[in-house]
Design an enzyme around this catalytic site. Structure first.
Site, PDB file in Angstrom:
ATOM      1  N   TYR A   1      -3.276  -9.440   3.748  1.00  0.00           N
ATOM      2  CA  TYR A   1      -2.847  -8.246   3.009  1.00  0.00           C
ATOM      3  C   TYR A   1      -4.061  -7.454   2.528  1.00  0.00           C
ATOM      4  O   TYR A   1      -4.889  -7.953   1.757  1.00  0.00           O
ATOM      5  CB  TYR A   1      -1.947  -8.618   1.822  1.00  0.00           C
ATOM      6  CG  TYR A   1      -0.568  -9.119   2.239  1.00  0.00           C
ATOM      7  CD1 TYR A   1      -0.097  -8.980   3.541  1.00  0.00           C
ATOM      8  CD2 TYR A   1       0.279  -9.734   1.320  1.00  0.00           C
ATOM      9  CE1 TYR A   1       1.165  -9.431   3.918  1.00  0.00           C
ATOM     10  CE2 TYR A   1       1.548 -10.185   1.688  1.00  0.00           C
ATOM     11  CZ  TYR A   1       1.975 -10.034   2.997  1.00  0.00           C
ATOM     12  OH  TYR A   1       3.214 -10.480   3.364  1.00  0.00           O
TER      13      TYR A   1
ATOM     14  N   PRO B   1      13.387  -6.347   0.768  1.00  0.00           N
ATOM     15  CA  PRO B   1      14.718  -6.330   0.127  1.00  0.00           C
ATOM     16  C   PRO B   1      15.125  -4.953  -0.396  1.00  0.00           C
ATOM     17  O   PRO B   1      16.308  -4.709  -0.605  1.00  0.00           O
ATOM     18  CB  PRO B   1      14.563  -7.319  -1.039  1.00  0.00           C
ATOM     19  CG  PRO B   1      13.109  -7.271  -1.374  1.00  0.00           C
ATOM     20  CD  PRO B   1      12.399  -7.089  -0.054  1.00  0.00           C
ATOM     21  N   LEU B   2      14.155  -4.066  -0.579  1.00  0.00           N
ATOM     22  CA  LEU B   2      14.486  -2.713  -1.062  1.00  0.00           C
ATOM     23  C   LEU B   2      14.656  -1.744   0.111  1.00  0.00           C
ATOM     24  O   LEU B   2      14.738  -0.529  -0.093  1.00  0.00           O
ATOM     25  CB  LEU B   2      13.384  -2.203  -2.017  1.00  0.00           C
ATOM     26  CG  LEU B   2      13.133  -3.103  -3.240  1.00  0.00           C
ATOM     27  CD1 LEU B   2      11.976  -2.567  -4.078  1.00  0.00           C
ATOM     28  CD2 LEU B   2      14.393  -3.214  -4.095  1.00  0.00           C
ATOM     29  N   ALA B   3      14.733  -2.314   1.319  1.00  0.00           N
ATOM     30  CA  ALA B   3      14.892  -1.500   2.542  1.00  0.00           C
ATOM     31  C   ALA B   3      13.836  -0.403   2.588  1.00  0.00           C
ATOM     32  O   ALA B   3      14.098   0.693   3.070  1.00  0.00           O
ATOM     33  CB  ALA B   3      16.315  -0.938   2.649  1.00  0.00           C
TER      34      ALA B   3
ATOM     35  N   GLY C   1      12.734   1.589   0.540  1.00  0.00           N
ATOM     36  CA  GLY C   1      13.055   2.851  -0.143  1.00  0.00           C
ATOM     37  C   GLY C   1      14.041   3.732   0.606  1.00  0.00           C
ATOM     38  O   GLY C   1      14.467   4.766   0.080  1.00  0.00           O
TER      39      GLY C   1
HETATM   40  N1  NAP Z   1       6.496 -12.395   5.850  1.00  0.00           N
HETATM   41  C1  NAP Z   1       6.297 -11.195   6.359  1.00  0.00           C
HETATM   42  O1  NAP Z   1       6.126 -11.012   7.574  1.00  0.00           O
HETATM   43  C2  NAP Z   1       6.260 -10.026   5.423  1.00  0.00           C
HETATM   44  C3  NAP Z   1       6.199  -8.720   5.935  1.00  0.00           C
HETATM   45  C4  NAP Z   1       6.175  -7.652   5.016  1.00  0.00           C
HETATM   46  C5  NAP Z   1       6.208  -7.901   3.647  1.00  0.00           C
HETATM   47  N2  NAP Z   1       6.238  -9.196   3.189  1.00  0.00           N
HETATM   48  C6  NAP Z   1       6.270  -9.501   1.723  1.00  0.00           C
HETATM   49  O2  NAP Z   1       7.437  -8.952   1.154  1.00  0.00           O
HETATM   50  C7  NAP Z   1       7.097  -8.023   0.108  1.00  0.00           C
HETATM   51  C8  NAP Z   1       8.099  -6.885   0.090  1.00  0.00           C
HETATM   52  O3  NAP Z   1       8.221  -6.323   1.371  1.00  0.00           O
HETATM   53  P1  NAP Z   1       8.140  -4.753   1.685  1.00  0.00           P
HETATM   54  O4  NAP Z   1       7.133  -4.125   0.809  1.00  0.00           O
HETATM   55  O5  NAP Z   1       7.984  -4.644   3.148  1.00  0.00           O
HETATM   56  O6  NAP Z   1       9.597  -4.271   1.321  1.00  0.00           O
HETATM   57  P2  NAP Z   1      10.384  -3.544   0.101  1.00  0.00           P
HETATM   58  O7  NAP Z   1      10.231  -4.309  -1.154  1.00  0.00           O
HETATM   59  O8  NAP Z   1      11.739  -3.327   0.641  1.00  0.00           O
HETATM   60  O9  NAP Z   1       9.713  -2.098   0.007  1.00  0.00           O
HETATM   61  C9  NAP Z   1       8.643  -1.794  -0.820  1.00  0.00           C
HETATM   62  C10 NAP Z   1       8.022  -0.537  -0.287  1.00  0.00           C
HETATM   63  O10 NAP Z   1       9.001   0.529  -0.303  1.00  0.00           O
HETATM   64  C11 NAP Z   1       8.531   1.613  -1.112  1.00  0.00           C
HETATM   65  N3  NAP Z   1       9.654   2.157  -1.879  1.00  0.00           N
HETATM   66  C12 NAP Z   1      10.670   1.485  -2.462  1.00  0.00           C
HETATM   67  N4  NAP Z   1      11.536   2.321  -3.057  1.00  0.00           N
HETATM   68  C13 NAP Z   1      11.045   3.566  -2.855  1.00  0.00           C
HETATM   69  C14 NAP Z   1      11.500   4.863  -3.211  1.00  0.00           C
HETATM   70  N5  NAP Z   1      12.630   5.057  -3.893  1.00  0.00           N
HETATM   71  N6  NAP Z   1      10.740   5.939  -2.835  1.00  0.00           N
HETATM   72  C15 NAP Z   1       9.589   5.758  -2.142  1.00  0.00           C
HETATM   73  N7  NAP Z   1       9.124   4.522  -1.763  1.00  0.00           N
HETATM   74  C16 NAP Z   1       9.837   3.467  -2.108  1.00  0.00           C
HETATM   75  C17 NAP Z   1       7.507   0.993  -2.040  1.00  0.00           C
HETATM   76  O11 NAP Z   1       6.603   1.993  -2.464  1.00  0.00           O
HETATM   77  P3  NAP Z   1       6.137   2.023  -4.028  1.00  0.00           P
HETATM   78  O12 NAP Z   1       5.173   0.909  -4.182  1.00  0.00           O
HETATM   79  O13 NAP Z   1       5.538   3.373  -4.169  1.00  0.00           O
HETATM   80  O14 NAP Z   1       7.384   1.839  -4.853  1.00  0.00           O
HETATM   81  C18 NAP Z   1       6.865  -0.057  -1.135  1.00  0.00           C
HETATM   82  O15 NAP Z   1       5.920   0.549  -0.268  1.00  0.00           O
HETATM   83  C19 NAP Z   1       5.648  -7.612   0.414  1.00  0.00           C
HETATM   84  O16 NAP Z   1       4.935  -7.176  -0.719  1.00  0.00           O
HETATM   85  C20 NAP Z   1       5.089  -8.912   0.959  1.00  0.00           C
HETATM   86  O17 NAP Z   1       4.761  -9.767  -0.132  1.00  0.00           O
HETATM   87  C21 NAP Z   1       6.280 -10.236   4.060  1.00  0.00           C
END
Ligand code: NAP
Length: 325
Positions: free
Chosen positions: A61, A233-235, A237
């Site tokens: 990361y 989980p937040l799709a 955004g």
């Molecule tokens: N195992 C794997 O292969 C893998 C892959 C990816 C991620 N992960 C882990 O899972 C965690 C979460 O995954 P994720 O970040 O992919 O998914 P997420 O929690 O669904 O999405 C977070 C992202 O969406 C943006 N977001 C959410 N709501 C928003 C809105 N209303 N408007 C604009 N942007 C919005 C956030 O930006 P802001 O920060 O600006 O809110 C952030 O960039 C990661 O931090 C990591 O630890 C694991």
């Protein structure tokens, strides 16, 4: 915040965990700035304020900077280490690692796994990892070699528990045969508009089904006491206001239902998304990845929101974009 036992371990973790992927600021070799550390601390504090006790990272990361940024929290809250659980991952090698202009790839070799864990311990400024995951399945995996690496990391006290990420049931079954430690988690992408985990079970024995081919991974994990962790989980955004170019019809429809439910229940839209994941009886842990303190608090409202069976299905069908068979 409600807690649950993670897989067959003794870890009592919050159902909502904090994903630290973006905390390092940028995916390059630029040095970690003080401003990035301050932002990281602000996000971590926001999660702690909600009662979150579990933090997810990976060696890659922001090219290691997210782990380094995370460690800035120890100076802010010195007694914190024993009060939280830290998870990190290894197995993905970015381009240029180990040789300049090398391709990217996956690596479950003994040397790489041990070196990666030691690098993470150093960057995280801690003596032990609560949980260490294999990030993405390596087609060249030799389970005996993984077993050797896990033994050494466990016996030296560097790693307490082990898990995997993005693995199918068959891959976990194959990998775990020679292991002396249980696999306690499998972290996979899962949200309202990414439901492959559920689709195979729904589409089995249908004409021309778009099979996800996940080999019953959800059922396998439940059967073997392996906690599924949902990333995304937040799709990202897409259902809560982020501007998306040409959104698909299911995204628009699901976003509208999420908004309607959130309004009628007096909660945030993020809470509806996360509550949909928590409602599943597999006791899936949601790894939320927003850096925004307001959105972190909004997502954590899910801890007190229980969706009915009917609400769950309404959202599921909208997210799939088609009726059930
Ligand atoms: N195992 C794997 O292969 C893998 C892959 C990816 C991620 N992960 C882990 O899972 C965690 C979460 O995954 P994720 O970040 O992919 O998914 P997420 O929690 O669904 O999405 C977070 C992202 O969406 C943006 N977001 C959410 N709501 C928003 C809105 N209303 N408007 C604009 N942007 C919005 C956030 O930006 P802001 O920060 O600006 O809110 C952030 O960039 C990661 O931090 C990591 O630890 C694991």
């Amino acid at each position: 915040m409600l807690t649950q036992t993670l897989g067959s371990s003794d870890l009592q973790v919050t159902r909502i965990a904090y994903g630290c992927m973006p905390l390092g600021g940028s995916w390059d070799n630029a040095p970690l700035s003080d401003q990035t550390k301050i932002s990281a601390i602000r996000s971590i504090r926001a999660a702690l304020d909600q009662g979150v006790n579990f933090f997810d990272l990976a060696d890659i990361y922001c090219r290691g900077k997210s782990e380094s940024a995370f460690s800035a929290i120890w100076q802010e809250i010195p007694a914190l280490r024993e009060k939280i659980y830290l998870q990190t991952k290894c197995g993905i090698r970015l381009p240029d690692d180990p040789n300049a202009s090398g391709p990217d790839g996956y690596d479950f070799s003994y040397e790489y796994i041990v070196r990666s864990a030691e690098g993470s311990l150093k960057r995280l400024k801690t003596d032990y990892l609560d949980l260490f995951l294999l990030h993405r399945p390596d087609p060249l995996v030799e389970p005996d070699e993984v077993a050797h690496a896990f033994d050494d990391l466990h016996q030296s006290g560097k790693v307490r528990w082990f898990g995997v990420s993005n693995h199918t049931a068959a891959q976990i079954e194959f990998l775990r045969q020679p292991l002396r430690q249980p696999i306690i988690t499998n972290q996979v992408a899962f949200n309202l508009i990414h439901t492959h985990l559920l689709n195979e079970g729904i589409l089995f024995n249908q004409d021309n089904p778009l099979l996800a081919r996940d080999e019953g991974t959800l059922e396998y994990c439940r059967l073997h006491n392996i906690t599924i962790q949902a990333w995304g989980p937040l799709a990202w955004g897409q259902l809560t206001g982020r501007e998306v170019e040409n959104p698909a019809a299911n995204v628009l429809k699901t976003a509208a239902i999420v908004e309607e439910m959130a309004r009628s229940k007096g909660v945030s839209r993020e809470a509806v998304l996360v509550a949909w994941i928590l409602r599943h009886p597999a006791k899936i842990q949601a790894i939320i990845g927003t850096t925004d303190p307001v959105r972190i608090a909004a997502a954590c409202q899910a801890d007190e929101l229980e969706l009915t069976r009917q609400e769950w299905y309404r959202l599921f069908i909208a997210g799939r974009g088609e009726e059930l068979p």
